[in-house]
Design a protein around this motif. Sequence first.
Motif, PDB file in Angstrom:
ATOM      1  N   THR A   1       6.720   7.725  15.972  1.00  0.00           N
ATOM      2  CA  THR A   1       5.602   8.547  15.494  1.00  0.00           C
ATOM      3  C   THR A   1       4.295   7.795  15.739  1.00  0.00           C
ATOM      4  N   LYS A   2       3.274   8.539  16.146  1.00  0.00           N
ATOM      5  CA  LYS A   2       1.926   7.980  16.252  1.00  0.00           C
ATOM      6  C   LYS A   2       0.977   8.852  15.449  1.00  0.00           C
ATOM      7  N   GLN A   3       0.419   8.233  14.412  1.00  0.00           N
ATOM      8  CA  GLN A   3      -0.590   8.913  13.596  1.00  0.00           C
ATOM      9  C   GLN A   3      -1.883   8.113  13.677  1.00  0.00           C
ATOM     10  N   PHE A   4      -2.972   8.786  14.054  1.00  0.00           N
ATOM     11  CA  PHE A   4      -4.262   8.123  14.173  1.00  0.00           C
ATOM     12  C   PHE A   4      -4.938   8.023  12.802  1.00  0.00           C
ATOM     13  N   VAL A   5      -5.993   7.206  12.724  1.00  0.00           N
ATOM     14  CA  VAL A   5      -6.629   6.927  11.433  1.00  0.00           C
ATOM     15  C   VAL A   5      -7.236   8.168  10.785  1.00  0.00           C
ATOM     16  N   ASP A   6      -7.555   9.175  11.616  1.00  0.00           N
ATOM     17  CA  ASP A   6      -8.108  10.404  11.041  1.00  0.00           C
ATOM     18  C   ASP A   6      -7.031  11.324  10.491  1.00  0.00           C
ATOM     19  N   GLY A   7      -5.779  10.875  10.543  1.00  0.00           N
ATOM     20  CA  GLY A   7      -4.663  11.659  10.012  1.00  0.00           C
ATOM     21  C   GLY A   7      -3.955  12.521  11.034  1.00  0.00           C
ATOM     22  N   THR A   8      -4.479  12.588  12.259  1.00  0.00           N
ATOM     23  CA  THR A   8      -3.847  13.387  13.316  1.00  0.00           C
ATOM     24  C   THR A   8      -2.523  12.759  13.729  1.00  0.00           C
TER      25      THR A   8
ATOM     26  N   SER B   1       3.016   4.036  15.354  1.00  0.00           N
ATOM     27  CA  SER B   1       2.884   3.919  13.898  1.00  0.00           C
ATOM     28  C   SER B   1       4.203   3.570  13.249  1.00  0.00           C
ATOM     29  N   THR B   2       5.247   4.308  13.605  1.00  0.00           N
ATOM     30  CA  THR B   2       6.591   4.009  13.102  1.00  0.00           C
ATOM     31  C   THR B   2       7.596   4.255  14.221  1.00  0.00           C
ATOM     32  N   GLY B   3       8.801   3.696  14.049  1.00  0.00           N
ATOM     33  CA  GLY B   3       9.848   3.845  15.050  1.00  0.00           C
ATOM     34  C   GLY B   3       9.863   2.664  16.007  1.00  0.00           C
ATOM     35  N   THR B   4      10.659   2.805  17.060  1.00  0.00           N
ATOM     36  CA  THR B   4      10.861   1.705  18.001  1.00  0.00           C
ATOM     37  C   THR B   4      10.952   2.243  19.427  1.00  0.00           C
TER      38      THR B   4
END
Length: 319
Positions: free
Chosen positions: A8-15, A55-58
Amino acid sequence: MITFENVTKQFVDGTTAVDNMNFSIEKGEFFVLIGPSGCGKTTTLKMMNRLIPLSTGTIFIDNKRISDYNINELRWNIGYVLQQIALFPHMTIEENIAIVPEMKKWNNDQIKQRTYELLHMVGLDPDTYRQRKPSELSGGQQQRIGVIRALAADPDIILMDEPFSALDPISREKLQEDIIDLQKKINKTIVFVTHDIQEALKLADRICIMKEGNIVQLGTPNDILTHPANDFVRDFVGSSNKIGTAFQLEDIVQPIDTQEPKPAFTIDASATLEEVLEMLSKEETLHVTSEGKTVGRVNRQMIVHYFSSSLKEGRREYV
């Protein structure tokens, strides 16, 4: 070769650009990521060489977490081709190609030999082009240099982010043919981002269609065309009906090139489009026969051209 586990990739703006993604890419595979703007395909690509942190995962490359690689070691083994080409304008073509080999401490003779080899590979005479500056080349020629610069240090993986989208249609089609021919010679693992479904169908071993950070369907061009997962895929591919009867294989065959190796498979001229696609998933080119006689040849590019022409003419006789 490359494996995403719950990435998962979540940017700082919550996207959330990529949402719990799981897939694997095989060694030597031409893998295409495609989807509408903002679907997360470029983010997915850039996470592979750590240009964007996940952000999370591998993510694994050769069963090793990318976070466990030295960053230079990782990127030296991953060639990267951008839409913007990004050749250094003050450097010659030879100097542009030599950047990563020089970082890896190759000697001058090795670099010169590699430069000659790569320029020959894409049909550019080394003695004519190696001392030129990027501004002296056409857009298509510059993009060829961008491709072979990514290959210069012989990496195992090539990432390509919409590399042909800024080119005119003729140059784009020529470079698509070039990359198909080049992949036959180099057999690299290529991950290719595009927004053009015709380009994806033409190039890919497998296509990953994305929407809002998720995988909607992952499969071969044949899978995508003949068994779309849902209405989104049907609309994205530009098709809504099942294969119709208007398709006639004999209408699109071309004369046999006597210089080509004889293909392992033949197909009858009465075959349906679905049958042709199934056979072309096993063999690059098919000989087409009618009443026991060979009448021509068909390959994947001809079928893609058929789909493209059908879309332009507004016909709906395909998947």
